[in-house]
Design a protein around this motif. Sequence first.
Motif, PDB file in Angstrom:
ATOM      1  N   SER A   1       0.540  -0.970   0.459  1.00  0.00           N
ATOM      2  CA  SER A   1       0.456   0.324  -0.169  1.00  0.00           C
ATOM      3  C   SER A   1       0.848   0.970   0.096  1.00  0.00           C
TER       4      SER A   1
ATOM      5  N   ASP B   1       1.055   3.044   1.960  1.00  0.00           N
ATOM      6  CA  ASP B   1       0.959   3.209   3.464  1.00  0.00           C
ATOM      7  C   ASP B   1       2.401   2.668   3.837  1.00  0.00           C
ATOM      8  N   ASP B   2       2.734   1.069   3.370  1.00  0.00           N
ATOM      9  CA  ASP B   2       3.987   0.856   3.121  1.00  0.00           C
ATOM     10  C   ASP B   2       5.713   1.122   2.853  1.00  0.00           C
TER      11      ASP B   2
ATOM     12  N   LYS C   1       5.275   4.802   2.511  1.00  0.00           N
ATOM     13  CA  LYS C   1       6.109   5.840   2.874  1.00  0.00           C
ATOM     14  C   LYS C   1       6.064   5.797   4.534  1.00  0.00           C
ATOM     15  N   LYS C   2       6.447   4.054   4.727  1.00  0.00           N
ATOM     16  CA  LYS C   2       6.732   4.037   6.417  1.00  0.00           C
ATOM     17  C   LYS C   2       8.482   3.794   5.570  1.00  0.00           C
TER      18      LYS C   2
ATOM     19  N   THR D   1       7.464  12.111   5.291  1.00  0.00           N
ATOM     20  CA  THR D   1       6.917  11.539   4.096  1.00  0.00           C
ATOM     21  C   THR D   1       5.208  12.632   4.767  1.00  0.00           C
TER      22      THR D   1
ATOM     23  N   THR E   1       2.712  11.753   5.433  1.00  0.00           N
ATOM     24  CA  THR E   1       1.951  10.687   6.307  1.00  0.00           C
ATOM     25  C   THR E   1       2.973  10.241   7.979  1.00  0.00           C
ATOM     26  N   PHE E   2       4.151   9.808   6.933  1.00  0.00           N
ATOM     27  CA  PHE E   2       4.604   9.575   8.738  1.00  0.00           C
ATOM     28  C   PHE E   2       6.380  10.074   8.831  1.00  0.00           C
TER      29      PHE E   2
ATOM     30  N   ASN F   1       1.158  16.004  11.803  1.00  0.00           N
ATOM     31  CA  ASN F   1       0.843  14.640  11.984  1.00  0.00           C
ATOM     32  C   ASN F   1       2.131  13.607  12.985  1.00  0.00           C
TER      33      ASN F   1
ATOM     34  N   ASN G   1       2.491  10.400  13.045  1.00  0.00           N
ATOM     35  CA  ASN G   1       2.809   9.428  13.486  1.00  0.00           C
ATOM     36  C   ASN G   1       4.393   9.121  13.224  1.00  0.00           C
TER      37      ASN G   1
ATOM     38  N   VAL H   1       7.459   6.649  12.607  1.00  0.00           N
ATOM     39  CA  VAL H   1       7.742   5.353  12.556  1.00  0.00           C
ATOM     40  C   VAL H   1       9.611   4.932  12.741  1.00  0.00           C
TER      41      VAL H   1
END
Length: 123
Positions: free
Chosen positions: A75, A77-78, A80-81, A90, A92-93, A116, A118, A120
Amino acid sequence: MKKITLILVMMISFVGLAQEKKSKKKEIVFKVNGNCEMCEKRIEKAAFSVKGVKDAQWHQDCQDVHVIIDERKCSADDVKKAIAVAGHDTDTFKATDEAYEELHGCCQYKRLPNTNDNEVKKH
């Protein structure tokens, strides 16, 4: 004649299903902070480390990465992490402070306050 027609219909249906399964590629574009060619290599390498990434290109001028993924395998998100684990924030992360500090001096981009939280971490 009926058998031949039935076989042809079944073959056409099978080919159609096979092509439909192959078309799970999707292009995603998202922001990634970085400064230089070393950042580009690190960001793209992190993206390619995710199973299912078919292409990744980071653009320094726009501060974004264009990635083609196989949605059946990963995905957005995978990806981005993985990039955040490599030290780059990023959209998101956020990379951990430790990962950011490990970047070469020229790669330490100006970090903006991120709404954000989040963060990681490496596993």
